[in-house]
Each structure stands twice: as structure tokens, then as C-alpha cells.
Design an enzyme around this catalytic site. Structure first.
Site, PDB file in Angstrom:
ATOM      1  N   SER A   1      49.734  55.792  42.521  1.00  0.00           N
ATOM      2  CA  SER A   1      50.376  54.935  42.120  1.00  0.00           C
ATOM      3  C   SER A   1      50.645  53.599  42.011  1.00  0.00           C
ATOM      4  O   SER A   1      50.990  53.136  40.455  1.00  0.00           O
ATOM      5  CB  SER A   1      50.956  55.460  40.572  1.00  0.00           C
ATOM      6  OG  SER A   1      52.535  55.548  42.383  1.00  0.00           O
TER       7      SER A   1
ATOM      8  N   SER B   1      49.935  57.313  46.835  1.00  0.00           N
ATOM      9  CA  SER B   1      50.433  56.625  45.806  1.00  0.00           C
ATOM     10  C   SER B   1      50.558  54.867  46.632  1.00  0.00           C
ATOM     11  O   SER B   1      50.569  53.887  45.782  1.00  0.00           O
ATOM     12  CB  SER B   1      51.412  56.501  44.676  1.00  0.00           C
ATOM     13  OG  SER B   1      50.810  57.329  44.508  1.00  0.00           O
TER      14      SER B   1
ATOM     15  N   LYS C   1      57.786  47.682  43.097  1.00  0.00           N
ATOM     16  CA  LYS C   1      56.562  49.059  42.312  1.00  0.00           C
ATOM     17  C   LYS C   1      58.550  49.043  41.401  1.00  0.00           C
ATOM     18  O   LYS C   1      59.926  48.935  41.966  1.00  0.00           O
ATOM     19  CB  LYS C   1      56.465  49.835  42.871  1.00  0.00           C
ATOM     20  CG  LYS C   1      55.992  51.401  42.200  1.00  0.00           C
ATOM     21  CD  LYS C   1      55.645  51.872  42.971  1.00  0.00           C
ATOM     22  CE  LYS C   1      54.528  53.669  42.515  1.00  0.00           C
ATOM     23  NZ  LYS C   1      54.112  54.240  43.136  1.00  0.00           N
TER      24      LYS C   1
END
Lengths: 461, 545
Positions: B226, B250, B151
Site C-alpha cells: 500500500s 506494504s 506516506k
């Protein structure tokens, strides 16, 4: 003013002290902002506020803060924590300063303050907390544009804030309080507390109460205060407070109200200028620092710190006074850590000797005074020798100017080489010459006077 | 009270937050803060007399400090390398910094920032050669021989790490995060940096400043957020595993929307050092993969105490004997997780999984987590307060672009958090939330209390609905926030949770469930998860890419 109502200054101090340590407060960068050869060479992700960086507290800085808290007569909070204090300024890399809000390491201290012309009084210490220093800003004009240059070498240096209660009633009291705190900080060896470099910084909160002094006790504080920042010497502190008291008195006497505000002291003009008013007062949005677990200090842990505390200047002072040393002598000796240690050591030994010889305690006082008098000469000598010299001296020190001058002139004539050496800048030569005088005097010449005469004769020769 | 918030107040908050808002933004945020404050005011009726606030979930850990030793610093060049403007070894701050300034010293990556215009275009043009990137999951290709994706919140030294935000669109970190270092050392080289909601703010991936990521199961749908790029990249087979962060769901939400396994670790099990902080007391790094086994393998490499993260610990419990004796494991089903709000298909899929486990010897029992209904309100006060603080460092002086580069969602959260912690409101909002947080934790403690008929693991859905369409909730922040209703309590309590595929909707979109355990029980979750995956085939299904 006599008789009628008076304005009584209500003054509190906030003192910042940068702690001495190898590394910074929350990272391993070197803590040496004044020694750095270039800007921004002691930084890392943590003190530069890079994304993702996390703080890990410096154990020694916590110990030093607790030590200082104890030195200021505070209670040590068993449960403490760090909080975030939010504001924006280019020298504050994270947009918040890691500080302590609700649970500082130390609270509720007491400080005995005296001074020339001052009654002995107690100033209460509200809190002693640990935080991190900011970077340093330099204002410059580059190609016609005003800019701030930022150096983060100081960012994250451990910083202690000491806050007094508003117990101070005059500029002089404020100065003496600050000086006393300075002496304590220095004697605990937790900071250089160098005002010029900025490793100790002073702020004063000032407001005025209308009435008689005895009336003030127990009353509510005035509903405003003016904070004066950027003060970097005890003299300026006194001056800034005097100025501010006058400024407020004039406003009050003209029937107006004093605005709550923060003012900055300007050394150039020797006046303060408004920086921020109440309407624009800061909202720091404190909340507990989530990146650092709380601190829980045990009694054992605190006791261990206590044993590391050498006697404070004030305690030594009191002891010397009790031993009969004159006030001024006691003050000078207690302010000098090495000398104080020597005098105390000597005093104890001397005390033993004297007990054997059943002499009175006041001799100890004389010894203290003698040490003060011979400060320069005795600094390097062991206690036994000092006692010996003192006893010898006591039995008939020669301070008669004519007698001394005779010996001095003789020594100058017999030792032209040493005299020439001294004139060429070799400072040690003077010691040799003094020694020669003492040889003639059988060790009983008043060293201080001999030195004076020697210097006078050599320079006028 | 929510209705009494004025534009002037919001303007004051903007000043405290150091944000310059346009007139339209002021209007919008005033309305949205009113709505959200109206929602969180449900906490007013919660009784918290004598309840201690919770600010951290650390099992009572205290006194984490370092010896006073000098360590490595950055060189002056490294320190200054990401600044837009430097003079004689100094950083430069000027009022004009609100606008991108030309570089006055060259010798570094010398590009004037104005060239970029819309940075998403910049990224897209950079990535246009990557045919794999049709889901807009990849922001940077690092090493085609690499094995894992990260990420873009995870800092990778010298490799752009944007956190999905325009603010960091050119940021080349001076250091790598601890977990990335651990993985590299163990041979898991970095292949891609992956798209995500900017600053991890979001449940759909649509808040990325570099465009939305698409769900490989159906490109019209969100992959969940996310950690949107992480889930999409694993689902599309671009990497075997990817890292993510889970502050309120997330990792679990995108894993469940993309038919994947996602681990949200115990708070403190994985170092946060070098991962762009969202909400420090809630952030938990983790892993997304296709099977429990893969996720477990990568987690073990990453886990452990990091001296640079004072909140990290090495306490993951040793593996148990669950695989051979499932009968000793009691699984709790919280009735609140199956309330009226839950989609029927989701309910069916999860209950089918429960029956499979029961049939195979696990003991199932109903439990209650009565305060979980306050989860979203507490979460959006605590989280935004910490967000507003953590995003304070982005001033464009030392690295990155200035605060005008924040996107709408980041600004909204900064505004909300600054409001919730400001003078006069902190007690009502932030402090109150910290106390209700304690009640939520106590619910879990009671559920897991072995001496009082407690359970070993809790099982429930990850999301109350199957994946939703791109754009479906994008204009309604509160509805979007409610997507996290079943996940945030775990973060507030610092617990580990493992999301697992458990079925598909009639539109062939994945449905996921989560196993929640006491702190440090990752191995138990892996064991139960592996048993489940040995009994089901959901995790072996792949989207057509």
C-alpha cells in the site's frame, strides 16, 4: 406469602467506581471531570480517539484496582491483560472501550453483609476489573433539532467494575451490599465514590426463581435476567429492585415469561423503562488489546500493595465488637476513618494502661461508646487526653438537667459578648461557652447535653 | 460453512460494524465474505491442540505502564478544531451527522463539505501545479526544501493527513507522529505527503480514494501497495527516501515493484504513535530508499523506545562484523517460497542473487517454513479483525467525515473482521488464527535456532510475480490478497525484513528479494544487504521519468 411456592428474587450487582488519580487511565490528561471549568479541556489524542494515538496504562490505577480487589477479599490474577470491548456510541471515541474480559485483575471475592433486619450473609464477588470511562452526553434541542452535546473531559478516566455473584435475595440485601462496597471503596481511598456526581454508579441484575428458598441452592439460574441501569443512590437501588421484583412477579403470576432485557431507572417517575431487549443484545467482539503488553504481577508486588491497605471498616468493626463496643457505636466509629483510627489508637493505649491497673476489658467497650457519644468534641483531641477525659467522666459525669441548666444560665449571663458573637454567626463561640460550663463543672458536665441546653437558652433568649 | 453465510447474517454484521450498506453492497459483500471464508476454512484442518494463541509479538515484554503524572492536554480550541459541528465548547452528535453538515461556527477553515464532491478531484486540482506528480504519488506538497516524503498515514501537525481516504480528506492533525518528529529534529524536513491505498488496505495503490499511483518504470503498471506513493516518489527521484508502513508487505512489495530498498522494521523498533493504525499487532513503520545505506541512515534516526507507544522497545542489536567476515553468515532458502506458484523470471532473479552471495562466502542452506502456506488465511483473519476495531473511531464527530465515506475495500475489511470476531465465530476464526499464528512463529524460531543448525538470515522473493498491471486484479479481492503470500508471515512473527532489487523481467519491470532476520536483527540485514549491493548494480538502475 406462606406455605405455598414463592418467587425468590435472584439478584446480582454491577458497580462502577471512578478511581481517584492525577491523570487518566491511558494518557496524561488530568483526571478531574467534575472540577473542569469548561467542556473538552482535558483531552489529548489518546482520550479523544484521534487517529494514530496509543494507550499507555496508568500504574497507580492498576495498583488501586488490585488494592480494591484485595479489600473485597478477591484472589489477584498474576497474569492479566486488557481487552477491547466494541460498541458504537457518540461518547465512546474509539468505537471500543479498553476493558478487561478474560483476565481481570481480581476474581472470587467474598463480602460479609449485615444490615438492620438482616441475617449476616456472604455475597461472593465474581470479578473486579479495570477499564476506561466514556465521555459525557448532554441532550439538547438546538433550533428545533434534537442533538447530543459531547464533553470528553471524562473520557478515559480510570473506572473499576465490581461484579457480584447473584447471591442477593432482597432489595434490602442489595442495598446493604452496595453500601458495604461503598464503605470499602471509601476506606481504601481509591475513589470518592460520590453517587451524586456519578463517580460510583449502580446496576442490578434481577430474575425470579420459583420454589422454596432452601430448594434454590445449587440449582441452575433462571434462564433470563433483567438488568436495571442508571441508579444513582442506595435508596433508588432498593426502590428499583422492589419495583422490578413486583413487575416480574406480576408477569410470572399471570403465567407469562419475563423478557430478558436492559431497563433504565428513571428517577423522575420512579420506574424503569425498557432500553434494549435480548434480540438486540450487544455483541462486544472482545479481543486482546494489541496496543498494551500483558500485565504480570509478582507475589512481592501484590504483598507491597497489601501493606498499603489500612484496616477495612469491617475489620475495625469486628475488632471493636470484640473489645466490647456496642454494635451501633462500632458501626458509626468504623465508618469514620479518622475516628476509627483514634479509637483504635486510644483503645490500644488504654488497654496498656488498663492492664497495668488490671482492669477488665469491657472498659474498652465503654471507652468506645464514650467516644461515640462525644464524637464532635473528641475529634481533634489526642488519644492521651481522650483517655484522661474518659477516665474523669467515668468517675462521675454530671448529666442532671437541672444542675446543668444552672451552670448554663450562669455562663450566659457572665459572657454576653460570646453569646452575641454566636448569635452573629460565630460558631466557635459555642465552644468557648461550653468550656466555661466545664470550668464551673470541674470538667464533668455531659458535653452533649450542655451544648443542647446552651443552644436552646441562647436561641430562646 | 462458507456457503451457508446468509445475507441476513451479513446485514447483522453491518449493524455491528455501524455501516449502512446498500442492497448492492450487501449482495456483493455476502458473496465476497463467502469466498474469503471458504478460503480461510483451510485452517480447520490445522491441528492446534495445546498451542497457545499469539496476539502480540513482544518477546514476553510485560508491565509497560506510566507513572500517574499529569501531562499536556490539547486546548479546547485544538480539540474541537477538526469537528464538523461544535456548540459552546461541545462536540455535537446527531442522527443527521450521517450527512455532511454545514459549519455552525466560523473562524475555522470554514468550508462546507459538500463543495468537494469527489475529493480526488479536489486533490488533483490542488496538485495540478505539480508537474512532478504525473504518477499521482503526491497528495500534499509541504515544503519544497524538504528531504523526505511520508506516506499519508503518518500524521503531520497542521498538514493534511488523509490516510488515502475520503474520510480524512480534510483532516489537519493536532499532533505529529513520533517518527516524523524525530526526523524533523534530525534535519529531515518533510517535503511531500504521499499517496497510498486508503488505510493501507491494498497491494497495488488502487484502493486510494484519490486515484491510483502509477509505476514510474511503466505507467500502465502498479507500483505495488500500500505504500504506493512512497515507492513511486523515490523511484521518480522526487525524494531521496520516504516512509511507509508494512502490515502485510506494504513496504516490501512497492519497493520491489519499483527497484528500491524497503525496510520493514522489527515490530516495536519504530514507534507507531501518530501513524494511522491499520492492524495494531502487525503494523511496522519503515523506510523506502534507493540504497541500503540511505535506508539504514534514516532508520537509525527513527528507531527507539517511545514512551507513548507501549509496544515499542530499544533493542536493535549492535552492528556485527559481517562486512569483513561473510563466511560466518548462514543464509536459509525456504523451499516453500519457491513453490510451483512462483513466476519463472522471479525465481531465476532471486536464485542468481543467492549464487552471487554464495560465491562471496555466505553459507547457503535449504530450510522449511511448513506453516507459511497458512499465512494469508491467518493474516486475513487477524488483520481484518484489528482493522474493523481500529476503524471504529471514524464516526465523523470529532474529526473527518462519517462512516459513509469509507471506500469499498475498507468496508469489505471492516465487514470481514467484524464477522471473524463476532459472537459464535470468534473461536472458529479469530482465535484459531491466533493459534496458527503461533505455529508460523515457531517455524521461524526453528529456522533461526543457532543450536540446531539454524540460519542467520532467510532469503526469498518478495512477490511471486513481477509487477502487475493497473486494473488486473482490482475486481478480485481474494486474488489481490494472495499478492501478499510471501510477505505476511514476517508480519505475523514481528520480524524485520529488507527488500532489495535483484533483477528485471523481460518487460523491464523490477524484481525484488527480501532478507528476513530474527527480531532486532536490522543491522545484520543492513550488513548483508550492503554486501549484496556492493556486488550488484541493480539498485543503481533508474526509470526514465
Amino acid at each position: 406469602m406462606t406455605g405455598s411456592f414463592n418467587y425468590i428474587p435472584i439478584i446480582g450487582l454491577e458497580i462502577h467506581v471512578e478511581l481517584k488519580s492525577n491523570s487518566k487511565m491511558f494518557c496524561g490528561c488530568r483526571n478531574d471531570p467534575f472540577g473542569a471549568s469548561k467542556p473538552n479541556i482535558y483531552t489529548c489524542p489518546v482520550c479523544l480517539g484521534l487517529p494514530g494515538a496509543l494507550p499507555v496504562p496508568n500504574k497507580k490505577a492498576i495498583e488501586s484496582t488490585v488494592k480494591l480487589g484485595l479489600g473485597l477479599g478477591c484472589e489477584i490474577n498474576r497474569e492479566s491483560r486488557f481487552d477491547r470491548k466494541h460498541y458504537f456510541y457518540p461518547d465512546l471515541p474509539k468505537g471500543y472501550q479498553i476493558s478487561q474480559y478474560e483476565r481481570p485483575f481480581a476474581t472470587n471475592g467474598r463480602l460479609q453483609v449485615t444490615g438492620y433486619r438482616l441475617e449476616k450473609k456472604t455475597v461472593r464477588i465474581r470479578r473486579v476489573h479495570l477499564e476506561e470511562d466514556t465521555g459525557k452526553l448532554l441532550h439538547r434541542k438546538i433550533n428545533g433539532e434534537e442533538v447530543s452535546l459531547i464533553d470528553f473531559n471524562r473520557s478515559g478516566v480510570p473506572l473499576v467494575e465490581i461484579v457480584t455473584e447473584p447471591d442477593i435475595r432482597s432489595a434490602e440485601e442489595a442495598k446493604e451490599t452496595a453500601k458495604k462496597i461503598h464503605r470499602i471503596v471509601r476506606s481504601l481511598e481509591v475513589s470518592d465514590a460520590d453517587m451524586e456526581k456519578g463517580s460510583m454508579r449502580l446496576e442490578a441484575n434481577i430474575s425470579m426463581f420459583k420454589g422454596l428458598a432452601f430448594e434454590y441452592k445449587g440449582q441452575a439460574l433462571p434462564n433470563y435476567k433483567v438488568e436495571i441501569k442508571n441508579i444513582n443512590s442506595f435508596r433508588f437501588l432498593e426502590r428499583a429492585i422492589e419495583e422490578e421484583i413486583e413487575r416480574q412477579r406480576k408477569i410470572l403470576e399471570s403465567g407469562k415469561e419475563v423478557k430478558q432485557e436492559t431497563r433504565g431507572w428513571d428517577t423522575q417517575s420512579m420506574t424503569s423503562k425498557s432500553q434494549r431487549t435480548k434480540e438486540e443484545a450487544a455483541d462486544y467482539r472482545y479481543f486482546p488489546e494489541p496496543d498494551i503488553p500483558p500485565i504480570s504481577l509478582s507475589d512481592d508486588w501484590i504483598s507491597k500493595i497489601k501493606t498499603q491497605i489500612s484496616k477495612l471498616p469491617e475489620e475495625i468493626y469486628e475488632e471493636l465488637i470484640r473489645a466490647g463496643v456496642a454494635e451501633q457505636a462500632a458501626r458509626i466509629i468504623s465508618a469514620n476513618k479518622d475516628l476509627a483510627a483514634k479509637v483504635q489508637e486510644s483503645t490500644i493505649k488504654y488497654n496498656k494502661v488498663q492492664k497495668d491497673e488490671e482492669l477488665e476489658a469491657k472498659e474498652i467497650g465503654n471507652f468506645g461508646n464514650w467516644v461515640l457519644h462525644h464524637q464532635l468534641e473528641v475529634r481533634e483531641k489526642p488519644a492521651e487526653e481522650l483517655i484522661y477525659l474518659f477516665k474523669q467522666g467515668k468517675e462521675g459525669i454530671v448529666s442532671d438537667s437541672e444542675q446543668l441548666e444552672g451552670w448554663v444560665l450562669g455562663v450566659i449571663e457572665d459572657n454576653p459578648r460570646a453569646v452575641a458573637d454566636f448569635k452573629a454567626g460565630k460558631q466557635q463561640a459555642i465552644g468557648f461557652l461550653i468550656g466555661q460550663v466545664q470550668r464551673l463543672a470541674g470538667g464533668k458536665a455531659d458535653v452533649k447535653k450542655v451544648k443542647e441546653i446552651l443552644l436552646e437558652k441562647i436561641t430562646n433568649k | 460453512m462458507g456457503s451457508s453465510i446468509t445475507k441476513q447474517q451479513v446485514q447483522h454484521v453491518a449493524k455491528l460494524a455501524n455501516l449502512q450498506l446498500s442492497e448492492e453492497e450487501l449482495e456483493l459483500y455476502t458473496k465476497q465474505i463467502k469466498d474469503i471464508v471458504g478460503y480461510v476454512e483451510q485452517l480447520d484442518k490445522v491441528k492446534v491442540d495445546g498451542v497457545k494463541p499469539t496476539y502480540q509479538t513482544l518477546d514476553g515484554m510485560v508491565n509497560v505502564w506510566r507513572e500517574d503524572e499529569v501531562g499536556m492536554s490539547l486546548s479546547q480550541n485544538e480539540a474541537l478544531s477538526q469537528a464538523k459541528r461544535i456548540v459552546d465548547g461541545y462536540f455535537v452528535a446527531a442522527p443527521a451527522l450521517r450527512l455532511p453538515l454545514p459549519l455552525i461556527k466560523s473562524g475555522r477553515r470554514g468550508v462546507a463539505s459538500a463543495e468537494f464532491g469527489r475529493t480526488s478531484e479536489f486533490f488533483q486540482s490542488k496538485n495540478s501545479g505539480l508537474s512532478e506528480n504525473k504518477y499521482n504519488a503526491i497528495l500534499t506538497e509541504v515544503d519544497e526544501k524538504g528531504a523526505v516524503g511520508h506516506k499519508d498515514l503518518f500524521l503531520t501537525k497542521g498538514v493534511r493527513s488523509s490516510a488515502g481516504s475520503n474520510v480524512l480528506r480534510e483532516y489537519l492533525p493536532q499532533y505529529s507522529s513520533t517518527v516524523v518528529e524525530l526526523l524533523e529534529k534530525a534535519g529531515f524536513k518533510t517535503k511531500y505527503k504521499l499517496n497510498c491505498d486508503a488505510w493501507a488496505h491494498g497491494s497495488s495503490g488502487e484502493n486510494s480514494d484519490f486515484g491510483s499511483t502509477k509505476n514510474p518504470w511503466n505507467e500502465e503498471f502498479t507500483p505495488g501497495g500500500s505504500s504506493s506513493g512512497s515507492a513511486a516518489a523515490v523511484a521518480a527521484g522526487l525524494v531521496d527516501v520516504a516512509t511507509g508502513t508494512d502490515t502485510g508487505g506494504s513496504i516490501r512489495l512497492p519497493a520491489s515493484f519499483c527497484n528500491l530498498v524497503g525496510l520493514k522494521s522489527t515490530y516495536g523498533a519504530l514507534s507507531r504513535y501518530g501513524i494511522v493504525a491499520m492492524a495494531s499487532s502487525l503494523d511496522s513503520p519503515g523506510v523506502i530508499g534507493k540504497s541500503v545505506r540511505e535506508v539504514k541512515k534514516v532508520f537509525k534516526v527513527m528507531a527507539g523506545k517511545d514512551e507513548r507507544d507501549a509496544t515499542s522497545l530499544d533493542s536493535v542489536k549492535r552492528p556485527g562484523l559481517v562486512l569483513t567476515r561473510p563466511g560466518i553468515i548462514r543464509i536459509g532458502i525456504p523451499k516453500e517460497y519457491f513453490d510451483k506458484g512462483i513466476d519463472l523470471e522471479v525465481r531465476q532473479a532471486v536464485m542468481t542473487a543467492v549464487k552471487i552471495l554464495e560465491k562471496n562466502g555466505f553459507k547457503i542452506q535449504e530450510i522449511s517454513l511448513p506453516n507459511s502456506k497458512y499465512g494469508i488465511a491467518v493474516y486475513y483473519l487477524v488483520q481484518t479483525t484489528e482493522v474493523s476495531s481500529n476503524l471504529g473511531r471514524y464516526d465523523g464527530i470529532r474529526y473527518g467525515f462519517g462512516r459513509e465515506s469509507f471506500g469499498a475495500e475498507a468496508k469489505r475489511r471492516i465487514m470481514l473482521g467484524t464477522f471473524a470476531s463476532s459472537a459464535g465465530y470468534s473461536a472458529k476464526f479469530f482465535e484459531k488464527a491466533a493459534k496458527v499464528r503461533t505455529l508460523i512463529i515457531q517455524d521461524f524460531e526453528k529456522a533461526f535456532n543457532s543450536s540446531a543448525d539454524g540460519v542467520d538470515v532467510i532469503l526469498g522473493p518478495v512477490s511471486s510475480t513481477p509487477p502487475f498491471k493497473l486494473g488486473e486484479k482490482a475486481n478480485d479481492p481474494l486474488t489481490m490478497y494472495l499478492s501478499d503470500i510471501l510477505t505476511v508471515s514476517v508480519n505475523l512473527a514481528g520480524l524485520p525484513a529488507l527488500a532489495l532489487p535483484c533483477g528485471f523481467s523481460k518487460h523491464n519491470l523490477p524484481i525484488g528479494m527480501q532478507l528476513i532476520g530474527p527480531r532486532w536483527s536490522e543491522n545484520l540485514l543492513f550488513d548483508v544487504g550492503e554486501v549484496y549491493q556492493s556486488l550488484t548494480k541493480w539498485h543503481t538502475k533508474k526509470p526514465q521519468v
